[in-house]
Scaffold this motif. Structure first.
Motif, PDB file in Angstrom:
ATOM      1  N   GLN A 107       0.845  -1.040   0.199  1.00 44.13           N
ATOM      2  CA  GLN A 107      -0.021   0.135   0.072  1.00 44.13           C
ATOM      3  C   GLN A 107       0.785   1.381   0.036  1.00 44.13           C
ATOM      4  O   GLN A 107       0.535   2.228  -0.711  1.00 44.13           O
ATOM      5  CB  GLN A 107      -0.969   0.035   1.190  1.00 44.13           C
ATOM      6  N   GLN A 108       1.994   1.174   1.001  1.00 41.42           N
ATOM      7  CA  GLN A 108       2.878   2.661   0.846  1.00 41.42           C
ATOM      8  C   GLN A 108       3.435   2.935  -0.694  1.00 41.42           C
ATOM      9  O   GLN A 108       3.250   3.930  -0.813  1.00 41.42           O
ATOM     10  CB  GLN A 108       3.962   2.049   1.613  1.00 41.42           C
ATOM     11  N   TYR A 109       3.477   1.846  -1.308  1.00 41.62           N
ATOM     12  CA  TYR A 109       3.940   2.047  -2.777  1.00 41.62           C
ATOM     13  C   TYR A 109       2.965   2.695  -3.759  1.00 41.62           C
ATOM     14  O   TYR A 109       3.221   3.303  -4.643  1.00 41.62           O
ATOM     15  CB  TYR A 109       4.563   0.858  -3.373  1.00 41.62           C
ATOM     16  N   THR A 110       1.710   2.761  -3.135  1.00 45.06           N
ATOM     17  CA  THR A 110       0.433   3.215  -4.025  1.00 45.06           C
ATOM     18  C   THR A 110       0.220   4.742  -3.393  1.00 45.06           C
ATOM     19  O   THR A 110      -0.487   5.460  -3.985  1.00 45.06           O
ATOM     20  CB  THR A 110      -0.732   2.472  -4.057  1.00 45.06           C
ATOM     21  N   GLN A 111       0.827   5.055  -2.408  1.00 43.64           N
ATOM     22  CA  GLN A 111       0.036   6.348  -1.837  1.00 43.64           C
ATOM     23  C   GLN A 111       1.419   7.610  -1.585  1.00 43.64           C
ATOM     24  O   GLN A 111       1.098   8.510  -1.853  1.00 43.64           O
ATOM     25  CB  GLN A 111      -0.284   6.163  -0.205  1.00 43.64           C
ATOM     26  N   VAL A 112       2.414   6.958  -1.293  1.00 44.33           N
ATOM     27  CA  VAL A 112       3.669   7.972  -1.072  1.00 44.33           C
ATOM     28  C   VAL A 112       4.473   8.223  -2.520  1.00 44.33           C
ATOM     29  O   VAL A 112       4.765   7.079  -3.038  1.00 44.33           O
ATOM     30  CB  VAL A 112       4.479   7.469   0.036  1.00 44.33           C
ATOM     31  N   GLY A 113       4.695   9.251  -2.694  1.00 43.91           N
ATOM     32  CA  GLY A 113       5.256   9.324  -4.024  1.00 43.91           C
ATOM     33  C   GLY A 113       6.710   8.967  -4.208  1.00 43.91           C
ATOM     34  O   GLY A 113       7.529   8.620  -3.212  1.00 43.91           O
ATOM     35  N   GLY A 114       7.235   8.935  -5.450  1.00 40.81           N
ATOM     36  CA  GLY A 114       8.864   8.771  -5.608  1.00 40.81           C
ATOM     37  C   GLY A 114       8.907   7.132  -6.050  1.00 40.81           C
ATOM     38  O   GLY A 114       9.992   6.868  -5.935  1.00 40.81           O
ATOM     39  N   ALA A 115       7.916   6.289  -6.317  1.00 43.75           N
ATOM     40  CA  ALA A 115       8.088   4.913  -6.464  1.00 43.75           C
ATOM     41  C   ALA A 115       6.757   4.690  -7.290  1.00 43.75           C
ATOM     42  O   ALA A 115       5.803   5.297  -7.080  1.00 43.75           O
ATOM     43  CB  ALA A 115       8.356   4.041  -5.250  1.00 43.75           C
ATOM     44  N   ARG A 116       6.910   3.542  -7.964  1.00 43.06           N
ATOM     45  CA  ARG A 116       5.592   3.063  -8.761  1.00 43.06           C
ATOM     46  C   ARG A 116       5.067   1.800  -7.942  1.00 43.06           C
ATOM     47  O   ARG A 116       5.733   1.222  -7.120  1.00 43.06           O
ATOM     48  CB  ARG A 116       6.000   2.446 -10.105  1.00 43.06           C
ATOM     49  N   PRO A 117       3.804   1.581  -7.790  1.00 41.02           N
ATOM     50  CA  PRO A 117       3.208   0.217  -7.330  1.00 41.02           C
ATOM     51  C   PRO A 117       3.881  -0.973  -7.671  1.00 41.02           C
ATOM     52  O   PRO A 117       4.790  -0.885  -8.708  1.00 41.02           O
ATOM     53  CB  PRO A 117       2.047   0.047  -7.750  1.00 41.02           C
ATOM     54  N   PHE A 118       3.719  -2.259  -6.934  1.00 44.72           N
ATOM     55  CA  PHE A 118       4.444  -3.432  -7.404  1.00 44.72           C
ATOM     56  C   PHE A 118       3.456  -4.054  -8.284  1.00 44.72           C
ATOM     57  O   PHE A 118       2.233  -4.016  -8.065  1.00 44.72           O
ATOM     58  CB  PHE A 118       4.419  -4.405  -6.036  1.00 44.72           C
ATOM     59  N   GLY A 119       4.164  -4.551  -9.266  1.00 43.80           N
ATOM     60  CA  GLY A 119       3.327  -5.064 -10.410  1.00 43.80           C
ATOM     61  C   GLY A 119       2.939  -6.520 -10.297  1.00 43.80           C
ATOM     62  O   GLY A 119       3.449  -7.300 -11.408  1.00 43.80           O
ATOM     63  N   VAL A 120       2.684  -7.097  -9.223  1.00 48.65           N
ATOM     64  CA  VAL A 120       2.638  -8.681  -9.094  1.00 48.65           C
ATOM     65  C   VAL A 120       1.506  -8.850  -7.952  1.00 48.65           C
ATOM     66  O   VAL A 120       1.274  -7.928  -6.935  1.00 48.65           O
ATOM     67  CB  VAL A 120       4.111  -8.822  -8.421  1.00 48.65           C
ATOM     68  N   ALA A 121       0.688  -9.998  -8.274  1.00 44.43           N
ATOM     69  CA  ALA A 121       0.025 -10.356  -7.107  1.00 44.43           C
ATOM     70  C   ALA A 121       0.598 -11.782  -6.610  1.00 44.43           C
ATOM     71  O   ALA A 121       1.181 -12.565  -7.143  1.00 44.43           O
ATOM     72  CB  ALA A 121      -1.591 -10.620  -7.801  1.00 44.43           C
ATOM     73  N   LEU A 122       0.209 -12.044  -5.148  1.00 44.97           N
ATOM     74  CA  LEU A 122       0.989 -13.166  -4.506  1.00 44.97           C
ATOM     75  C   LEU A 122      -0.247 -13.952  -4.158  1.00 44.97           C
ATOM     76  O   LEU A 122      -1.393 -13.397  -3.571  1.00 44.97           O
ATOM     77  CB  LEU A 122       1.557 -12.744  -3.420  1.00 44.97           C
ATOM     78  N   ILE A 123      -0.085 -15.279  -4.061  1.00 47.11           N
ATOM     79  CA  ILE A 123      -1.211 -16.241  -3.481  1.00 47.11           C
ATOM     80  C   ILE A 123      -0.133 -16.630  -2.258  1.00 47.11           C
ATOM     81  O   ILE A 123       0.800 -17.452  -2.281  1.00 47.11           O
ATOM     82  CB  ILE A 123      -1.152 -17.385  -4.389  1.00 47.11           C
TER      83      ILE A 123
END
Lengths: 254, 254, 254, 254, 254, 254, 254
Positions: A123-139
């Motif tokens: 979640q941090q990578y989706t709200q705080v600037g300077g980085a992109r979200p993670f492009g992965v889903a985990l099971i």
């Protein structure tokens, strides 16, 4: 409702809301997940099954290096779909969480606890600037207090618990298959069969052992166990899913 | 007054004022809240009721993992609507605040104190650059000095106190229903009924226990309590809101 | 002189000067103030009056949670207009300043000292990048050396001292009323009457106690005092400003 | 030579050079100065005169709160024109410099030393990113080694020394008046007269005491002294500049 | 080769290369130098001459406050052209370097050493983001090991050594004059004459003492010396460069 | 599916997802790899072969300075393709990792461990802002527990294990050749031959010793060994790949 | 293949990859190198020759201040081409590296070691944001273990070793000349002749001593030595390259 040109405005720079309340970078990261081959998780009475589609670019590539199933702890396994390098970061994060928990509390980390630590990180990578979200889903599958548990993390950082699920390519079709055939009463062996059948259902009904990864996490002492090609081949034969050419290819390569 | 193209200028980068004094990113975050399913809070004479709409994507998803009601402390519950991963961050923040208060002052945190700590935290994300606002609204219900209290936090970081409210999808219609039927004199049981009726009013008058989350925070010793499916089903039956197909589906799944 | 399209250039990113020497983000923040309901401050011989318009969205919302008048110290009250969450930040800042002053110098903070600490804080948000200006105006009223003092802070960070003023919606009309009727010789009671009349002048001459907030800061020992609905109702009756439907609504709600 | 659209390119982000070597943000900050009412400084044989135009928005505003003349030290006064909140920052900076100098060297700070400390501070805001320039010009008048000194700081951070100058609105016209009538031989009293006449020359030849601020910094023990309304009125009468309506307005207001 | 619109791309943000390998911000800073009045440096057998054009905006401005010649150390003087506030920063930097050298090595700083410290400082502002280049050129003249030395620093941060040079407005014409008339054999007095003649050559052959700044740095004990108006007037008379109106203006002003 | 103009939006600023879930900066970095000359790695029974195409711009350039094969440790060699300066950074990083491992655990670093440390480092440059991805692919070959291992790192930060692979220009054609002729049973000598043949297959069937780099990492004591021109020439002769002009050129140059 | 408008996208902000895998800022920095006058390096049996084209803007500029050849250590010289101020930064960096090596290991730094330290430093400026690349190429010549070595650093941060090379303007033509005439067997004196002839080949076959810089680094005790104008003139005469007008100009200037 959102035209092509207006949509562009939300793709750049940090992750921000669009006028209709969406986070486009997160949605695009979900597309990155769909670009990955499928992974499947099934919760059974006595354990969790993880099955992954491991197509490789070339016969010269070592199949074992296409890591889509990871052992996070003795009692927890993780399958991924999407951007491989991003998955590795999250797996490392999960392993460190598991170790820290063991050291700090002298007990194995709970599956739910681990899942939520991972999703908070995402979640941090989706709200705080300077980085992109993670492009992965985990099971994330594991055993907690003797009970099998099965979770999903998505690029928004939301945790979900499932009885059976798929992530990556063909998610919709595989989940349709699972919804139709899944029962909570099945055991681990039946779960492996169901997972392979579900994956085969989007591959013309046939699979090769080399193109498959399989791991089980049982409630017993065994815990997490990666299955060998021989075991996979046996399962495929048993369920009538073994591809004809797979046999040939195996002859040639080994 | 604000055309499509000019509006675009305020969507990018940090949260800034538009010429007419609005903060578009905050307003878009409110749209993210509206995209979430509804949550309802009702304050009664002897406690607070929290009811949430928990629709799930698939019958294979564990309903319990769709967490829209959270226990913040023995005497405080929080329901959310909107971006789930953002909600988790705020819930964690709220729990830490509650723990710190307990440790520092050796007494449970006040509901208003907790609400304002949360809204101050939210406000920072709307004024300082480098992050987007939280796309979530919370309903914080609890007991303070023996009195039920019910608050809302919105994406701008403003706290509101309510007798009864809804956040998320269909907010307007549900609040119309509440305004018409709410009385301060009702007790917790009647409050549960009212909340379910209000939610049913935007769902063709029918609800299934599986699609509902219910918690009560009573002024008595019990404090926060998540209600079971059986309890929810009983309430629904009592109020004539139980969906016909809900029974069938329950048979199939369990 | 400034066309629509050129103006856009100054709305983005950090607060910078336009070719004609204006700071658009600050001016837009002033628009945010105008979007808020009105607040009025009046300085009298023996104290300061703060009156605020507290319209609420719904009859189910607790009026007390619409906080537009705040106690900063025993001898200082603050009324606000504009972005509520921003106001809360400045009020908190003001309270901390008052406490620090008390601790450091063992005496209550001066009203002017407090006002200038607040405006200096506001100014920083208009010059240094990485944040937007505060979208709120404050009326700071208090007693200093036995004398009533009344200040305003605006979004540019400029402090003003007033005999009587209004901020927020209808500022111009209310100030016209005040200019016509204000006299330095009035006492606190007359000041309350004048403030209510001024507010009523832009509300069809009628007010309801529920829609009003009232506080007085007297030169006597009493200092800051929030007034109850009953007191407000008495004032309104006395001045012939009590709305007819207010009585009914009160009956219904309580 | 610079078209409208090309000019836009230099207004955004940090302060940078335009192709013809100009710093637009600094030039726009100069426009902010021109938007402020005029301030005048005159150096005489025995002291410095500071006169400022203090128009107020409303008769209810306290004139004393429109601070355009500030005491920086016993021997130094500062008048400002332009963005008020910015002026306050620079005045605070100047006062701290004066205090530090007194503490460190046990002697009053030199007028030139103080001016250059201020201009160096201003310059930083024109070269380093992340902030906008100061939108204010200061007139710094004081006594150094028994000699009156008079300086100006502009938004670029350049210090100038003057015999007599004006900043803010109508600068050109007032300076024309000063150039015509100024003589180095005049004393402080004549300097006050000249400053008032110069200001009146752009106000239809009339001024009101309430609309004026006046301070003198004399070479004698008195140093910096703010002048009262009565003194200003006497000066205005003496020079035939007293506005007719000023008398009336004074009657009404006090 | 570079069109208007493409050129714009390189004016914004940090200083970067254009497709043809140029740094536009540095080139624009050179334009800022050209906007400044001219400064001239001449190296002679027995010292260095610095002459600057000091036009002032108004007769009321103190000419001494238009500082274009600065003493960096007893044996080093610096003349500047361009953005005045930037020049002050570099002069301060140079003075600190001179002091540090004296303290650390107990000997005066070398002229070349000082120049290169200044140019290294300037270069940093052309490569690292977050600031603009310095809009100023310096002429650094001094004595090193008994020999006169004369250097230039430009906005790119390149040091040049000269026999004679000009910076600022009319640089080309003045350098043409110098190239034609300069000889290495001239002494300090002849150098002063040449510098004044060169400056007069672009001012209709006439100069006023008030419009000129003059300093010499001699190899003898005297070192750096600012010359008085009287000395300048004598030089101008001697070389037939004294403007007719200069005499008058002098009469009027003093 | 992605038009020219829309694609542009994803090239700027930090690395972000495109609407179809791709990371354009990473894909462009892969193009930088393709711009580099080819490098080949082959795993044999008794060691790993690294062969690189070392075309040089000019006969006057020292071939040895075109470093495409690097010794990371006694038992690990690395070949690169793409941006040379980026490769040097990663090689340095790899060497430090190897040294740290040796110091910390007193044993040589594992090939897989080293590869994953490198890919984790690469991944960071694709997710966190303020830097661009690495424009280079590495072939990491070495001996671990007596077994030859062969890995690839790509600009996304994904590790792959191979039996035989190529990176850089003509990757597809070379890998086609390898797939057709490779057998796990070959020994190091045969592996060298196969690598040279594969490279020759995209160079008209001929190679010159000077245009080739060759290193072997054997399971024996020898470990990593760069091969000399003479050895390369012998291999080329043996396999009928020696270019006719190569002999001549050798005569001329040496 | 890259159109004008698309290319623009890659010129701004930090250095990033274009769709075809190029780093435009680095390529533009190479253009800055080409804008500089030529520098030549030649490795001979007994030393390295550095020759540079030192055209000066004006006869009044000191030629010695146009520094294109620098002594990095007793055994290492560096010639540069391109942005002069950038070159100075790299030279300073190189000198510090040499000093640190001497202090730390008590032996002179290796030429290759020094070159790679410089190129690693350069590379950082091409990958990490907030700065532009260095617009300069260096020729680093020196003696290592008694052997002459000759390296080039380019703006991408790649090190190359050469027998003979040119950087800056006319690089292609000069290298063509060198390729035709260079032999490894030549000694230092012949190397000087070849370098001058190569430079003359792009200057109509004539050179003036004043327009040339020459240094040699010999394997003997002498090490690095800048050559005087007289020596250069002698070399030019010997090789029939002395320009006719050079003699005259020399007469005139000195």
């Amino acid at each position: 409702m959102q035209g092509q040109s207006q949509q562009q405005a939300y793709d750049r720079g940090i992750t921000i809301f669009s006028p209709d309340g969406r986070l486009y970078q997160v949605e695009y990261a979900r597309e990155a997940v769909k670009r990955g081959t499928a992974s499947i998780g099934i919760r059974t009475k006595d354990g969790v099954v993880l099955v992954v589609d491991k197509r490789i670019r070339s016969p010269l590539m070592e199949r074992t290096s296409v890591e889509k199933i990871h052992k996070a702890d003795n009692h927890i396994g993780i399958a991924s779909a999407g951007h491989v390098a991003d998955a590795r970061q999250l797996i490392d994060f999960a392993r460190r969480q598991a170790q820290v928990n063991q050291l700090r509390y002298d007990e194995p980390i709970g599956v739910e606890t681990l899942t939520k630590a991972v999703t908070d990180h995402i979640q941090q990578y989706t709200q705080v600037g300077g980085a992109r979200p993670f492009g992965v889903a985990l099971i994330i599958g594991g055993i907690e207090d003797g009970e099998p548990r099965l979770y999903e993390t998505d690029p928004s950082g939301t945790p979900y618990e499932w009885q059976a699920l798929a992530v990556g390519a063909d998610r919709g079709d595989i989940e349709d298959y699972l919804e139709e055939h899944y029962s909570e009463e099945i055991d681990l062996d039946a779960g492996v069969g169901l997972a392979l059948e579900a994956l085969a259902s989007v591959n013309d009904g046939e699979l090769t052992p080399e193109g498959i990864g399989l791991a089980t996490i049982s409630v017993g002492e065994e815990g997490f166990r990666q299955r060998t090609d021989e075991e996979i081949e046996a399962y495929l034969s048993e369920h009538g899913l073994l591809a004809a050419e797979a046999d040939e290819e195996t002859d040639t390569d080994e």
